[in-house]
Scaffold this motif. Structure first.
Motif, mmCIF file in Angstrom:
data_model
loop_
_atom_site.group_PDB
_atom_site.id
_atom_site.type_symbol
_atom_site.label_atom_id
_atom_site.label_comp_id
_atom_site.label_asym_id
_atom_site.label_seq_id
_atom_site.Cartn_x
_atom_site.Cartn_y
_atom_site.Cartn_z
ATOM 1 N N ASN A 1 -1.353 0.189 2.764
ATOM 2 C CA ASN A 1 -1.124 -1.144 3.348
ATOM 3 C C ASN A 1 -0.037 -1.947 2.643
ATOM 4 O O ASN A 1 0.195 -3.096 2.988
ATOM 5 C CB ASN A 1 -2.433 -1.941 3.369
ATOM 6 C CG ASN A 1 -3.031 -2.124 1.978
ATOM 7 O OD1 ASN A 1 -2.502 -1.605 0.997
ATOM 8 N ND2 ASN A 1 -4.129 -2.829 1.907
ATOM 9 N N ARG A 2 0.622 -1.361 1.673
ATOM 10 C CA ARG A 2 1.710 -2.077 1.004
ATOM 11 C C ARG A 2 2.991 -1.995 1.826
ATOM 12 O O ARG A 2 3.299 -0.960 2.408
ATOM 13 C CB ARG A 2 1.972 -1.485 -0.384
ATOM 14 C CG ARG A 2 0.855 -1.681 -1.389
ATOM 15 C CD ARG A 2 1.259 -1.122 -2.741
ATOM 16 N NE ARG A 2 0.195 -1.256 -3.718
ATOM 17 C CZ ARG A 2 0.268 -0.837 -4.975
ATOM 18 N NH1 ARG A 2 1.388 -0.229 -5.390
ATOM 19 N NH2 ARG A 2 -0.732 -0.985 -5.807
ATOM 20 N N ARG A 3 3.698 -3.109 1.837
ATOM 21 C CA ARG A 3 5.044 -3.125 2.406
ATOM 22 C C ARG A 3 6.005 -3.376 1.261
ATOM 23 O O ARG A 3 5.904 -4.403 0.582
ATOM 24 C CB ARG A 3 5.199 -4.243 3.446
ATOM 25 C CG ARG A 3 4.873 -3.857 4.864
ATOM 26 C CD ARG A 3 3.421 -3.661 5.122
ATOM 27 N NE ARG A 3 3.146 -3.547 6.563
ATOM 28 C CZ ARG A 3 1.990 -3.165 7.051
ATOM 29 N NH1 ARG A 3 1.006 -2.824 6.240
ATOM 30 N NH2 ARG A 3 1.809 -3.098 8.359
ATOM 31 N N TYR A 4 6.893 -2.442 1.027
ATOM 32 C CA TYR A 4 7.828 -2.591 -0.087
ATOM 33 C C TYR A 4 9.140 -3.205 0.401
ATOM 34 O O TYR A 4 9.636 -2.883 1.479
ATOM 35 C CB TYR A 4 8.125 -1.243 -0.738
ATOM 36 C CG TYR A 4 6.989 -0.695 -1.573
ATOM 37 C CD1 TYR A 4 6.733 -1.202 -2.845
ATOM 38 C CD2 TYR A 4 6.176 0.329 -1.092
ATOM 39 C CE1 TYR A 4 5.694 -0.701 -3.623
ATOM 40 C CE2 TYR A 4 5.143 0.846 -1.863
ATOM 41 C CZ TYR A 4 4.906 0.327 -3.129
ATOM 42 O OH TYR A 4 3.875 0.823 -3.895
ATOM 43 N N SER B 167 6.472 -4.782 -4.126
ATOM 44 C CA SER B 167 5.454 -4.936 -3.099
ATOM 45 C C SER B 167 5.516 -6.339 -2.504
ATOM 46 O O SER B 167 5.550 -7.332 -3.240
ATOM 47 C CB SER B 167 4.066 -4.685 -3.698
ATOM 48 O OG SER B 167 3.063 -4.814 -2.711
ATOM 49 N N THR C 193 4.158 -12.555 -7.616
ATOM 50 C CA THR C 193 5.136 -11.520 -7.301
ATOM 51 C C THR C 193 6.438 -11.691 -8.076
ATOM 52 O O THR C 193 6.869 -12.807 -8.380
ATOM 53 C CB THR C 193 5.450 -11.521 -5.791
ATOM 54 O OG1 THR C 193 6.364 -10.457 -5.515
ATOM 55 C CG2 THR C 193 6.097 -12.829 -5.353
ATOM 56 N N GLY D 220 2.267 3.388 0.568
ATOM 57 C CA GLY D 220 2.438 2.203 1.388
ATOM 58 C C GLY D 220 2.901 2.552 2.781
ATOM 59 O O GLY D 220 3.050 3.727 3.152
#
Length: 495
Positions: free
Chosen positions: A104-107, A116, A127, A353
């Motif tokens: 579920n990570r969006r990089y 992330s 972040t 991700g």
């Protein structure tokens, strides 16, 4: 592209078939046209579905080679209650696969490093993707004064005003590349993201709007409501609410379009471009087929479910041609989808991700990449991974047109530096889309107005597709369902 005389000067071709009562021609067998034809057929309407190419599905196609699954276009879509009901009708629920919840990570790439993307307020505060100054700028968004008018505005202008340049560069810009393959400086906030645009218009700020709506986006527009209100209780749009899911299918996205095609046996005409469209009294004459073998048919209604530029190749009455000229002008930049397979040991990154998006400021060859084998099962053989990269778009259209060898060479430079890829790919699948995704640019209201006028001044003509009501697969499916209901209502009123 010749404009014909007005309708009273046109004589139907002698081979015209008188057609049947409650008959409809659907032009274009992409996902929108397939769904529209399917829904009309369910209502007992006599449908003929015309497709210029030799296959259905438009950009939705899937290849299987040596254990690798490669999508030519969309890789997934988000479900809704109507979509879930449609999948049940097609007996596809057993073929559905949900996106891996651990992926579920969006990089986002910044300074050559994957960061992330923060999905929660606490994550936003901690972040490293954004500087302290950028974080403070976001916190001060409620204090930014609302615009004095509701004029159209680019996404870049909107985001700079409300949240600053850094959020534009490292959050919005890469996501716009992922959705539209577009340019934030030219895309319209009002038309690309109307509900976000309405947060400022209705509540004065994005923060206030999200609080007032408890995190939900504003309700659909009046037009959307009017379309929805046409639905009867038998329609799939009346299905009970369901949890939105990001899905594909065990054997890929083509499973969906193949199932729709199978349900339309007898109605489908492949390799049969529509060349001539004319209103004859209260009905429509549709002439379709290859040179020397075209045939005409008279129908009660026509659904144009093609890309906007297809209208340019059709012979239309002069009055309709004038309106169509505006719609034909929609820009579709080119995009290449390049799926590469590697041995797992040759990729240093965990690929834990959804994928990575690359801001324009990073000056890379690719717009972004999906970690395909992390997102869904069986996208690569055991001991291997697959990565789907997207090249071109409005940012670098010339790169999308490059041959496969040069494209692989350029893409590998980025993958080696960003993901620690070593060695050479053991699999490659390159698909070039010369006209990929419609661009909802500033001033797009002119396109929408022209499409509305084409329908209002030509009863029985309907326009549907991703240039009109959203570019995602879910948007296109909804467009097909809604158009089918509108056509059914028209036929009922017309008797």
């Amino acid at each position: 592209m010749r404009a014909l005389a007005d309708s009273h000067d046109v004589v139907p071709r002698p081979e015209t078939n008188a057609g049947d009562h409650r008959s409809v021609a659907v032009v274009g067998a992409g996902i929108t046209g397939l769904v529209a034809a399917y829904e009309l057929q369910r209502r007992g309407v006599n449908v003929t579905l015309y497709e210029a190419s030799g296959h259905t599905g438009g950009a939705i196609r899937t290849s299987h080679t040596d254990g690798f699954l490669a999508e030519h276009g969309p890789n997934s879509f988000v479900t809704s209650a109507p979509v879930d009901a449609l999948l049940a009708q097609l007996d596809l629920l057993g073929d559905v696969v949900e996106a891996n919840p651990t992926a579920n990570r969006r990089y986002i790439v910044r300074n050559g490093t994957l960061q992330s993307f923060p999905m929660t307020p606490p994550a936003m505060l901690s972040t490293r993707l954004f500087s302290l100054r950028a974080k403070l700028r976001v916190l001060l968004e409620p204090l930014v004064r609302k615009r004095s008018n509701d004029a159209d505005e680019s996404i870049a202008s909107f985001v700079r005003r409300r949240m600053g340049g850094e959020v534009l560069d490292y959050a919005v810009d890469p996501f716009i590349s992922g959705i539209f393959a577009g340019d934030t400086e030219t895309l319209s906030m009002m038309h690309a993201f109307p509900r976000v645009f309405d947060l400022e218009r209705l509540y004065g700020s994005l923060s206030a709007g999200l609080m007032a709506t408890r995190g939900r986006l504003p309700e659909a527009s009046a037009t959307d409501k009017a379309i929805a209100s046409d639905a009867d209780q038998r329609d799939v749009s009346a299905a009970p609410p369901s949890r939105a899911r990001l899905i594909s299918f065990v054997d890929g996205m083509q499973t969906l379009t193949d199932a729709l095609e199978s349900s339309l046996v007898g109605t489908l005409r492949l390799g049969c471009p529509v060349r001539f469209l004319h209103r004859n009294d209260t009905r429509w004459v549709v002439e379709a087929g290859q040179d020397g073998e075209s045939r005409a048919r008279t129908v009660d209604a026509v659904v144009m479910a093609t890309p906007a530029h297809v209208l340019a190749a059709m012979e239309l009455p002069a009055g309709l041609r004038k309106q169509a000229a505006v719609v034909e002008g929609v820009d579709y930049p080119p995009v290449s989808a390049l799926t590469l397979g590697f041995e797992r040991a040759d990729v240093a990154h965990a690929l834990d991700g959804f994928g990575m998006l690359i801001p324009s400021k990073e000056k890379r060859s690719i717009l972004g990449a999906l970690f395909s084998s992390s997102l869904f099962p069986d996208r690569a053989p055991d001991g291997h991974v697959s990565i789907t990269c997207f090249v071109g778009g409005a940012r670098m259209p010339e790169r999308a047109r490059e041959d496969t060898d040069l494209m692989v060479e350029r893409v590998l430079i980025d993958l080696r530096q960003l993901l620690g890829v070593r060695g050479e790919p053991v699999f490659a699948n390159h698909v070039y889309w010369p006209r990929a995704i419609p661009q909802y640019t500033v001033g797009y209201q002119a396109v929408k107005n022209a499409a509305d006028e084409m329908e209002s001044e030509n009863p029985g003509l309907y326009l549907a597709g991703n240039y009109r009501s959203g570019v995602s697969v879910g948007d296109c499916m909804a467009s097909g369902q809604q158009i089918a209901q509108r056509v059914a209502n028209y036929l009922t009123r017309a008797g």
